[in-house]
Write an enzyme that holds these catalytic residues in place. Structure first.
Site, short mmCIF file in Angstrom:
data_model
loop_
_atom_site.label_atom_id
_atom_site.label_comp_id
_atom_site.label_asym_id
_atom_site.label_seq_id
_atom_site.Cartn_x
_atom_site.Cartn_y
_atom_site.Cartn_z
N GLY A 140 0.81 -1.20 0.00
CA GLY A 140 0.00 0.00 0.00
C GLY A 140 0.84 1.25 0.00
N ASP A 150 0.86 0.17 12.93
CA ASP A 150 1.34 -1.08 12.33
C ASP A 150 1.74 -2.11 13.37
OD1 ASP A 150 0.95 -0.30 9.71
OD2 ASP A 150 2.97 0.51 9.49
N ARG A 176 -7.26 -6.24 10.21
CA ARG A 176 -6.42 -6.79 11.28
C ARG A 176 -7.17 -6.99 12.59
NH1 ARG A 176 -0.77 -3.62 9.76
NH2 ARG A 176 -0.12 -5.16 8.20
#
Length: 445
Positions: free
Chosen positions: A99, A324, A355
């Site tokens: 991405g 992240d 996620r």
């Protein structure tokens, strides 16, 4: 090309010991390649992450006429063409799973007189690009995307583009960086206001390459102003270790009894240290050693020793500085004493996978109670004991889900199987050999 899944089973280990160097920072590696491509002359990069994501950026730059060559182990030379010097690619730019590559290069193309098609794998083709396409369209680029503003898409750049003043509706360093990259070849001043500060590698590196960029704190947020039609000079860049990669070792050594592990040269940019703060709030024993500056970025060695963790309510304001690292945090929570609540991270729904859902399912399949919220998870920890394990994890083409659950397996009563470990190569090609070395196991294929 069809994706070939590679399953891997990870079993409990002994303590993690010794010292390891994590790979170069992924965010900085992308930006180092791109800004070097826009400089006039040859830049040299040491410590570049040689994962699939960064290699996708390198390949795309080559396709647009930039000389990019590997000169040694993680050492690269980029023969820049100058701002405005990109050439028309003769094929689609394959972003793979990255991405960051897609969003930053969309911004790069937007103010050049070229047209580029962007493609990606199944995971990337589900990720939203509207947040980048919107401001680039305002600058004059023609972005024609698939339904939902996803890949594959086409960007027809406009030169000269129109400078804009843009306020980020969602905290995103990628969107900010895409606009600034478009602004490099745009006459006038391009401004981005971020109400919530995000990682600032782009601003730091732009200044290092000689761009006229200012950063001002205002009541509305951080305002980054860039004067366009820039002239960038070549640089020698040293990429620090990636804190997002270090995250898995910080958690692993914290939860596996007897561990004492030192991570060398980890980037300590204050916009990237949210996980470190969260783990310390949970009681982690992490010491910063030999603090120094490398390539304009703060760096330190991190020594982490096993320590009992306790549950916390994760401060939601940490989300931008650890977005992240949430898969690693969720694993730490699985071994903490009590119920950890992590909210304020709805952005996790649109990463390489959803996620929140992926980690809830992965933990649940291995005996860890995890309850989903729209913006996070509540996880019941073991109080330091091992988790049941024994399940199979659907990694959903997500490298961080795979690495997170590999770490969970190191303190599980039964081995955990990853249905596909191949996505780990996007950011950390040596993850499994490093795991074997740190735990003194025999490496497996």
């Amino acid at each position: 090309m069809p994706h070939s899944a590679i399953s891997r089973t990870v079993a409990a280990s002994g303590p993690l010991r010794g010292a390891i160097a994590v790979p170069g920072d992924k965010s900085i590696s992308h930006r180092a390649l791109i800004l070097s491509a826009l400089a006039v002359g040859t830049s040299r990069i040491a410590g570049l992450l040689e994962g699939d994501d960064v290699l996708a950026t390198a390949a795309a730059l080559r396709a647009m006429g930039v000389g990019v060559e590997r000169t040694g182990d993680c050492a690269w030379a980029v023969h820049g063409v100058g701002v405005g010097g990109l050439l028309q690619p003769d094929r689609a730019l394959d972003m793979g799973n990255s991405g960051t590559s897609a969003r930053l290069l969309m911004g790069l193309v937007a103010s050049h007189s070229i047209t580029a098609a962007f493609t990606g794998d199944a995971s990337l083709s589900r990720r939203p690009m509207a947040r980048v396409a919107g401001p680039l369209r305002t600058m004059g680029a023609d972005v024609t995307a698939s339904p939902g503003d996803t890949l594959p898409l086409m960007v027809r750049g406009l030169c000269p583009a129109v400078p804009i003043a843009y306020t980020l509706p969602v905290a995103s360093a990628q969107v900010k960086s895409a606009i600034l990259l478009a602004g490099l070849n745009t006459p006038g001043i391009t401004r981005v206001t971020e109400p919530v500060a995000t990682r600032d590698h782009t601003e730091r590196m732009l200044a290092g390459f000689g761009a006229r960029v200012t950063v001002e704190d205002t009541p509305e947020g951080r305002v980054i102003s860039l004067t366009g039609e820039a002239e960038l000079g070549p640089q020698d860049i040293v990429v620090p270790g990636d804190p997002s990669s270090a995250a898995f070792w910080l958690v692993a050594a914290s939860v596996v009894p007897g561990s004492d592990l030192t991570l060398r040269g980890v980037g300590m940019n204050p916009t990237r240290t949210g996980l470190l703060i969260a783990l310390r709030l949970m009681g982690a024993d992490i010491a910063e050693l030999d603090a120094r500056t490398v390539g304009g970025e703060p760096v330190a060695d991190l020594r982490v020793r096993h320590a009992p963790l306790h549950a916390i309510t994760v401060p939601p304001e940490l989300a931008p500085s650890m977005i992240d690292e949430y898969p690693a945090l969720f694993v730490a929570a699985a071994f903490a004493d009590g119920r950890t609540v992590a909210r304020g991270a709805a952005e996790l729904r649109v990463k390489e996978s959803d996620r929140i859902a992926a980690m809830a399912a992965a933990l649940g399949a291995n005996g860890v109670p995890a309850r989903e919220h729209h913006d996070g998870l509540t996880i019941q920890g073991t109080g330091g004991g091992s988790i049941p394990g024994g399940g199979t994890v659907a990694t959903r083409l997500d490298h961080r889900v795979a690495m997170g659950m590999a770490v969970a397996a190191l303190h599980a009563r039964a081995a955990i199987t990853l249905d596909d470990a191949s996505p780990v190569a996007t950011s950390y090609p040596d993850f499994f050999p490093t795991l074997a070395a740190a735990t003194m196991q025999e490496p497996t294929p």
